[in-house]
Scaffold this motif. Sequence first.
Motif, PDB file in Angstrom:
ATOM      1  N   THR A  68       0.881  -1.174   0.000  1.00 11.51           N
ATOM      2  CA  THR A  68       0.000   0.000   0.000  1.00 11.51           C
ATOM      3  C   THR A  68       0.912   1.216   0.000  1.00 11.51           C
ATOM      4  O   THR A  68       1.416   1.624   1.045  1.00 11.51           O
ATOM      5  CB  THR A  68      -0.930   0.043   1.232  1.00 11.51           C
ATOM      6  OG1 THR A  68      -0.137  -0.160   2.419  1.00 11.51           O
ATOM      7  CG2 THR A  68      -2.005  -1.024   1.166  1.00 11.51           C
ATOM      8  N   VAL A  69       1.159   1.749  -1.181  1.00  8.45           N
ATOM      9  CA  VAL A  69       2.016   2.918  -1.359  1.00  8.45           C
ATOM     10  C   VAL A  69       1.305   3.878  -2.302  1.00  8.45           C
ATOM     11  O   VAL A  69       1.015   3.520  -3.444  1.00  8.45           O
ATOM     12  CB  VAL A  69       3.390   2.514  -1.956  1.00  8.45           C
ATOM     13  CG1 VAL A  69       4.228   3.744  -2.251  1.00  8.45           C
ATOM     14  CG2 VAL A  69       4.131   1.574  -1.011  1.00  8.45           C
ATOM     15  N   VAL A  70       0.998   5.073  -1.840  1.00  7.79           N
ATOM     16  CA  VAL A  70       0.218   5.990  -2.674  1.00  7.79           C
ATOM     17  C   VAL A  70       1.085   6.760  -3.670  1.00  7.79           C
ATOM     18  O   VAL A  70       0.572   7.225  -4.688  1.00  7.79           O
ATOM     19  CB  VAL A  70      -0.590   6.991  -1.798  1.00  7.79           C
ATOM     20  CG1 VAL A  70      -1.592   6.260  -0.936  1.00  7.79           C
ATOM     21  CG2 VAL A  70       0.326   7.854  -0.943  1.00  7.79           C
ATOM     22  N   ASP A  71       2.385   6.882  -3.402  1.00  5.10           N
ATOM     23  CA  ASP A  71       3.278   7.560  -4.335  1.00  5.10           C
ATOM     24  C   ASP A  71       3.427   6.699  -5.594  1.00  5.10           C
ATOM     25  O   ASP A  71       3.916   5.564  -5.540  1.00  5.10           O
ATOM     26  CB  ASP A  71       4.640   7.783  -3.675  1.00  5.10           C
ATOM     27  CG  ASP A  71       5.598   8.562  -4.564  1.00  5.10           C
ATOM     28  OD1 ASP A  71       6.137   7.955  -5.513  1.00  5.10           O
ATOM     29  OD2 ASP A  71       5.804   9.760  -4.311  1.00  5.10           O
ATOM     30  N   GLN A  72       3.012   7.239  -6.737  1.00  8.68           N
ATOM     31  CA  GLN A  72       2.994   6.462  -7.970  1.00  8.68           C
ATOM     32  C   GLN A  72       4.382   6.046  -8.448  1.00  8.68           C
ATOM     33  O   GLN A  72       4.561   4.972  -9.022  1.00  8.68           O
ATOM     34  CB  GLN A  72       2.281   7.257  -9.066  1.00  8.68           C
ATOM     35  CG  GLN A  72       0.794   7.491  -8.774  1.00  8.68           C
ATOM     36  CD  GLN A  72       0.001   6.190  -8.773  1.00  8.68           C
ATOM     37  OE1 GLN A  72      -0.390   5.689  -9.810  1.00  8.68           O
ATOM     38  NE2 GLN A  72      -0.229   5.642  -7.598  1.00  8.68           N
ATOM     39  N   THR A  73       5.377   6.894  -8.216  1.00  9.76           N
ATOM     40  CA  THR A  73       6.747   6.555  -8.618  1.00  9.76           C
ATOM     41  C   THR A  73       7.250   5.341  -7.844  1.00  9.76           C
ATOM     42  O   THR A  73       7.823   4.404  -8.410  1.00  9.76           O
ATOM     43  CB  THR A  73       7.685   7.752  -8.402  1.00  9.76           C
ATOM     44  OG1 THR A  73       7.225   8.859  -9.170  1.00  9.76           O
ATOM     45  CG2 THR A  73       9.109   7.394  -8.809  1.00  9.76           C
ATOM     46  N   LEU A  74       7.030   5.339  -6.523  1.00  7.11           N
ATOM     47  CA  LEU A  74       7.445   4.204  -5.700  1.00  7.11           C
ATOM     48  C   LEU A  74       6.657   2.948  -6.067  1.00  7.11           C
ATOM     49  O   LEU A  74       7.213   1.838  -6.092  1.00  7.11           O
ATOM     50  CB  LEU A  74       7.258   4.523  -4.215  1.00  7.11           C
ATOM     51  CG  LEU A  74       8.240   5.500  -3.567  1.00  7.11           C
ATOM     52  CD1 LEU A  74       7.923   5.646  -2.087  1.00  7.11           C
ATOM     53  CD2 LEU A  74       9.675   5.033  -3.754  1.00  7.11           C
ATOM     54  N   ALA A  75       5.361   3.130  -6.343  1.00  9.80           N
ATOM     55  CA  ALA A  75       4.528   1.979  -6.710  1.00  9.80           C
ATOM     56  C   ALA A  75       5.043   1.322  -7.993  1.00  9.80           C
ATOM     57  O   ALA A  75       5.124   0.090  -8.080  1.00  9.80           O
ATOM     58  CB  ALA A  75       3.070   2.416  -6.873  1.00  9.80           C
ATOM     59  N   ARG A  76       5.396   2.155  -8.973  1.00  9.68           N
ATOM     60  CA  ARG A  76       5.943   1.607 -10.220  1.00  9.68           C
ATOM     61  C   ARG A  76       7.258   0.878  -9.971  1.00  9.68           C
ATOM     62  O   ARG A  76       7.531  -0.166 -10.560  1.00  9.68           O
ATOM     63  CB  ARG A  76       6.146   2.728 -11.247  1.00  9.68           C
ATOM     64  CG  ARG A  76       4.879   3.132 -11.982  1.00  9.68           C
ATOM     65  CD  ARG A  76       5.197   3.983 -13.204  1.00  9.68           C
ATOM     66  NE  ARG A  76       5.914   5.204 -12.855  1.00  9.68           N
ATOM     67  CZ  ARG A  76       5.312   6.345 -12.526  1.00  9.68           C
ATOM     68  NH1 ARG A  76       3.983   6.414 -12.501  1.00  9.68           N
ATOM     69  NH2 ARG A  76       6.022   7.420 -12.234  1.00  9.68           N
ATOM     70  N   ARG A  77       8.073   1.433  -9.078  1.00 11.23           N
ATOM     71  CA  ARG A  77       9.355   0.814  -8.770  1.00 11.23           C
ATOM     72  C   ARG A  77       9.137  -0.576  -8.143  1.00 11.23           C
ATOM     73  O   ARG A  77       9.880  -1.516  -8.433  1.00 11.23           O
ATOM     74  CB  ARG A  77      10.139   1.694  -7.801  1.00 11.23           C
ATOM     75  CG  ARG A  77      11.559   1.257  -7.607  1.00 11.23           C
ATOM     76  CD  ARG A  77      12.430   1.569  -8.810  1.00 11.23           C
ATOM     77  NE  ARG A  77      12.638   3.009  -8.960  1.00 11.23           N
ATOM     78  CZ  ARG A  77      13.029   3.592 -10.076  1.00 11.23           C
ATOM     79  NH1 ARG A  77      13.245   2.856 -11.161  1.00 11.23           N
ATOM     80  NH2 ARG A  77      13.198   4.892 -10.145  1.00 11.23           N
ATOM     81  N   ILE A  78       8.134  -0.670  -7.296  1.00 12.61           N
ATOM     82  CA  ILE A  78       7.828  -1.975  -6.689  1.00 12.61           C
ATOM     83  C   ILE A  78       7.392  -2.970  -7.763  1.00 12.61           C
ATOM     84  O   ILE A  78       7.865  -4.109  -7.813  1.00 12.61           O
ATOM     85  CB  ILE A  78       6.735  -1.831  -5.609  1.00 12.61           C
ATOM     86  CG1 ILE A  78       7.268  -1.012  -4.420  1.00 12.61           C
ATOM     87  CG2 ILE A  78       6.252  -3.196  -5.139  1.00 12.61           C
ATOM     88  CD1 ILE A  78       6.214  -0.659  -3.388  1.00 12.61           C
ATOM     89  N   ASP A  79       6.483  -2.528  -8.643  1.00 12.53           N
ATOM     90  CA  ASP A  79       6.008  -3.397  -9.728  1.00 12.53           C
ATOM     91  C   ASP A  79       7.172  -3.853 -10.615  1.00 12.53           C
ATOM     92  O   ASP A  79       7.277  -5.031 -10.970  1.00 12.53           O
ATOM     93  CB  ASP A  79       4.963  -2.662 -10.572  1.00 12.53           C
ATOM     94  CG  ASP A  79       3.648  -2.452  -9.836  1.00 12.53           C
ATOM     95  OD1 ASP A  79       3.364  -3.234  -8.905  1.00 12.53           O
ATOM     96  OD2 ASP A  79       2.911  -1.517 -10.192  1.00 12.53           O
TER      97      ASP A  79
END
Length: 273
Positions: A68-79
């Motif tokens: 659960t990460v709302v920052d889109q840049t971090l979310a993409r990095r996780i993906d």
Amino acid sequence: MNKPQSFFHLHLISDATGETLLAAGRAASAQYKDARAIEHIYPLIRTEKQLMKVFEDIEEEPGIVLYTVVDQTLARRIDESCAAMSLPCVSVLEPVLTVFQSYLGAPAGRRVGAQHVLDAEYFRRIDALNFTMEHDDGQLPTDMDEADIVLIGISRTSKTPTSIYLANRGIKTANIPIVLGVPMPESLIVAEKPLIVGLVATAERISQVRQNRILGNTTGYDSADYVDRAAISEELAYARQICTRHNWPMIDVSRRSIEETAAAIVALRNRTR
């Protein structure tokens, strides 16, 4: 023949406390009785540097990744990192936010930890928790009309943990033990505001729970009678008699978790408002 239990790693990455992820992960894991999750919780992950350290740990013990990460840049990095490692990866909140956005016609604010703001609701929960701790196990019985809910029951019917769970939802909850032959406080009998609920269970279940308790720390009970099923049945009959006399609803907690008991109490409260 039972299958041997297997284990898998479950990595939970959150930019807040991780409570939402933990609940979701455990709810899903509970559906697999032959597989047990080894939980790795990474709270307050808000920078790429922190995220890099997380994936160093994940690389050593690969498994399912929920975040659960709302920052889109971090979310993409996780993906991207999970894809590179061929690991399954799910953003737990994203499908829910998509539904909200579609229905409400506006994008989410993307505020980190928005559910933990120090607002009026937060302080209402703190107030409820303070009240509940002050009114545990029959303490301060004179102000029962200040409670939202009062739980009554014989020893080992989960009154205290259920009270605390309800308090964490902002519900002022007191609890009073039922002791064989001892009448309920008059302040409870005449109280008009609170919903009063009796918690009961089978004599077998209560005996089992009591046997697991260190009897040396138990006061006010004969150790033999404390776990004797016939004596417990007598206590339960007395408790049921009290609830029936005052028309107080009862909930059998024998096979209920604390969460299920609390949900049943909240449902009762909603119906009686």
